[in-house]
Design an enzyme around this catalytic site. Structure first.
Site, PDB file in Angstrom:
ATOM      1  N   LYS A  31       0.821  -1.214   0.000  1.00  0.00           N
ATOM      2  CA  LYS A  31       0.000   0.000   0.000  1.00  0.00           C
ATOM      3  C   LYS A  31       0.859   1.269   0.000  1.00  0.00           C
ATOM      4  O   LYS A  31       0.410   2.320  -0.434  1.00  0.00           O
ATOM      5  CB  LYS A  31      -0.970  -0.018   1.173  1.00  0.00           C
ATOM      6  CG  LYS A  31      -2.035  -1.104   0.977  1.00  0.00           C
ATOM      7  CD  LYS A  31      -3.158  -1.038   1.987  1.00  0.00           C
ATOM      8  CE  LYS A  31      -4.296  -1.971   1.614  1.00  0.00           C
ATOM      9  NZ  LYS A  31      -3.954  -3.404   1.789  1.00  0.00           N
TER      10      LYS A  31
HETATM   11  C1  LIG Z   1      -4.582  -4.445   1.167  1.00  0.00           C
HETATM   12  C2  LIG Z   1      -3.868  -5.739   1.083  1.00  0.00           C
HETATM   13  C3  LIG Z   1      -4.268  -6.748   0.172  1.00  0.00           C
HETATM   14  C4  LIG Z   1      -5.499  -6.616  -0.698  1.00  0.00           C
HETATM   15  O1  LIG Z   1      -5.351  -5.655  -1.708  1.00  0.00           O
HETATM   16  P1  LIG Z   1      -6.656  -5.087  -2.469  1.00  0.00           P
HETATM   17  O2  LIG Z   1      -6.136  -3.964  -3.281  1.00  0.00           O
HETATM   18  O3  LIG Z   1      -7.597  -4.645  -1.401  1.00  0.00           O
HETATM   19  O4  LIG Z   1      -7.223  -6.206  -3.283  1.00  0.00           O
HETATM   20  C5  LIG Z   1      -3.501  -7.904   0.096  1.00  0.00           C
HETATM   21  N1  LIG Z   1      -2.422  -8.082   0.880  1.00  0.00           N
HETATM   22  C6  LIG Z   1      -2.018  -7.137   1.766  1.00  0.00           C
HETATM   23  C7  LIG Z   1      -0.834  -7.422   2.622  1.00  0.00           C
HETATM   24  C8  LIG Z   1      -2.714  -5.936   1.899  1.00  0.00           C
HETATM   25  O5  LIG Z   1      -2.304  -5.019   2.785  1.00  0.00           O
END
Ligand SMILES: *Cc1c(COP(=O)(O)O)cnc(C)c1O
Length: 477
Positions: free
Chosen positions: A120
């Site tokens: 993220k």
């Molecule tokens: C947010 C997250 C996801 C999921 O990603 P999306 O964009 O919501 O599909 C998967 N793995 C981790 C570690 C995350 O923080």
């Protein structure tokens, strides 16, 4: 580039106009009116570019209302080795989003070397700088109110810390995050970051955010904003690394590549879909879920049946414990050929707690025009996959990345490079690594004593009025 709502609201806006907002006025999500296309010549020019150059090429198409010099400065400020390469102690290749080869045609795309050790950061750091820029231009400030069960909150706080025109109020459940995740957030001492631990669960936090957002008077008075996963700026920023990975694992643009993506809110894989629409030669986009397999069910059956919070399982890949994929509407809008009346009809059912089935009207058949496949995994699968990656390749992966690798391998095709997206580092999920491998994951340098740093957190009841009062009291600090 003009952006339109998936549900047909007639007002078209530019990138800067949708940056700070969330949903369109009709409840839909914003999408480019038409996708710009990178030609074969464009792709040839892009091969060999570094991350910042690629970011500029991609974002200048999607955010063409930001003057080129400003956009370039924002990108150069955001995508630095300093920010994106402190995650790996064994790093022999300080690059932004390197691919790690496991064997021929099998790669991990490292997206988690940023400040909070999850992918993220790739988008959120840019969003922080974009917010600051846009607010400066408008002479405004904003109070971001969010709810987190782990990765989003810390990524947002590390992106917004110290920004003079942004304050972050982040609600998290008092219990439920790992000690590492709590310490990541609560140890921040920046005056513009407010951590609120709510006596309740994640859904209580999310309900409070919703109530506050629905209080239009309060929202306007205190300039409340969000950085949630439907934000188009985040999706746009995530498109970049699909291009980066593609060029890293191919030698010419006639080759196709498959991507396996651990998915929850469908944000990451939606960015892959957008990359595909922009002209990236994609073979498959593999949607990997855990036991919360609403998306897998859709891609296998054509039925999208979101579940309630109570029906959502707590798993060892907690960031994917999501049963209503907030970005999914973007893909369905494309699948219907931007039939906004149809999308509005489908989401009337979803928003009323229902489901939809795309088989009867033939829309499901059109899925073959896109690259999607899917699968799911269980706790036992994750543990097995973490062990396999460690024993066979000497690579330690976290539980979410393990979901992606497991499902990706099931869909692998001979001769097609498969890139599995790493969404977090194992250090964030020590207990599962301990269970799988009997050892503790290494911590990136500087985080060894994270849990012993002084913490700054307000513990409050799940009480909307009390939390509104807290926000109001600090909204002008
Ligand atoms: C947010 C997250 C996801 C999921 O990603 P999306 O964009 O919501 O599909 C998967 N793995 C981790 C570690 C995350 O923080």
């Amino acid at each position: 580039m003009r952006y339109l709502s998936t549900r047909g609201h007639p007002t078209a806006l530019n990138f800067s106009q949708i940056l700070l907002g969330g949903l369109a006025p009709d409840g839909g999500l914003y999408l480019p009116e038409t996708y710009p296309k990178f030609s074969a010549d464009d792709l040839s020019d892009m091969r060999g570019m570094d991350y910042r150059q690629l970011a500029f090429v991609v974002l200048s198409r999607l955010a063409d209302d930001i003057p080129a010099g400003d956009l370039k400065a924002l990108i150069d400020k955001t995508y630095t080795i300093d920010t994106y390469c402190h995650g790996r102690q064994d790093s022999d290749y300080c690059q932004i989003t390197p691919v790690r080869k496991l064997e021929d045609d099998l790669y991990i795309l490292e997206l988690s070397n940023g400040p909070t050790l999850a992918f993220k950061d790739m988008a959120m750091q840019l969003l922080g700088n974009l917010f600051e820029y846009a607010l400066d231009k408008a002479g405004q400030d904003i109070n971001i109110l969010g709810a987190t069960s782990g990765d989003t909150g810390s990524a947002a706080e590390y992106a917004m810390r110290g920004k003079h025109n942004v304050r972050v109020f982040m609600l998290s459940p008092e219990h439920g995050m790992t000690r590492f995740q709590q310490a990541q957030m609560y140890s921040l001492q920046d005056a513009n970051i407010f951590n609120i631990a709510v006596r309740g669960v994640f859904d209580d936090c999310q309900d409070i955010v919703k109530s506050v957002s629905n209080d239009l008077e309060f929202k306007a008075k205190y300039r409340i904003g969000a950085v949630n996963s439907i934000n188009w700026g985040r999706i746009a920023a995530q498109v970049i690394y699909y291009f980066k990975a593609y060029f890293a694992v191919t030698s010419e643009n006639t080759q196709k590549v498959s991507f396996s993506v651990p998915s929850g809110n469908f944000g990451n894989v939606c960015a892959g879909h957008i990359a595909h629409m922009l002209g990236l030669p994609v073979q498959k986009l593999i949607v990997a879920t855990n036991e919360n397999d609403v998306l897998d069910e859709f891609f296998r059956s054509g039925i999208y049946r979101p579940r309630t919070a109570a029906q959502t399982l707590h798993t060892s890949s907690p960031s994917m414990d999501i049963s209503k994929a907030s970005n999914f509407e973007r893909f369905i809008a494309d699948l219907t050929g931007r039939n906004t009346a149809k999308v509005a009809e489908l989401w009337r059912a979803v928003d009323a707690g229902g489901s939809f089935d795309l088989k009867p009207d033939g829309l499901f058949d059109q899925l073959k025009d896109y690259a999607f496949e899917s699968g799911s995994s269980s706790h036992a699968d994750r543990i097995r996959t973490i062990r396999m990656a460690w024993e066979k390749y000497g690579v330690m992966i976290d539980t979410h990345t393990a979901d992606g690798l497991k499902v990706g391998l099931e869909h692998r095709e001979a001769g097609i490079p498969l890139v599995c997206l790493e969404t977090a580092l194992p250090a964030k999920f020590e207990d599962s690594i301990q269970e799988a491998l009997g050892i503790q994951p290494e911590r990136p340098a500087g985080l060894e004593n994270l849990e012993s740093l002084p913490q700054r957190v307000e513990i409050m009841n799940a009480d909307v009025a009390a939390i509104q009062a807290f926000v109001a009291k600090h909204a002008n600090d």
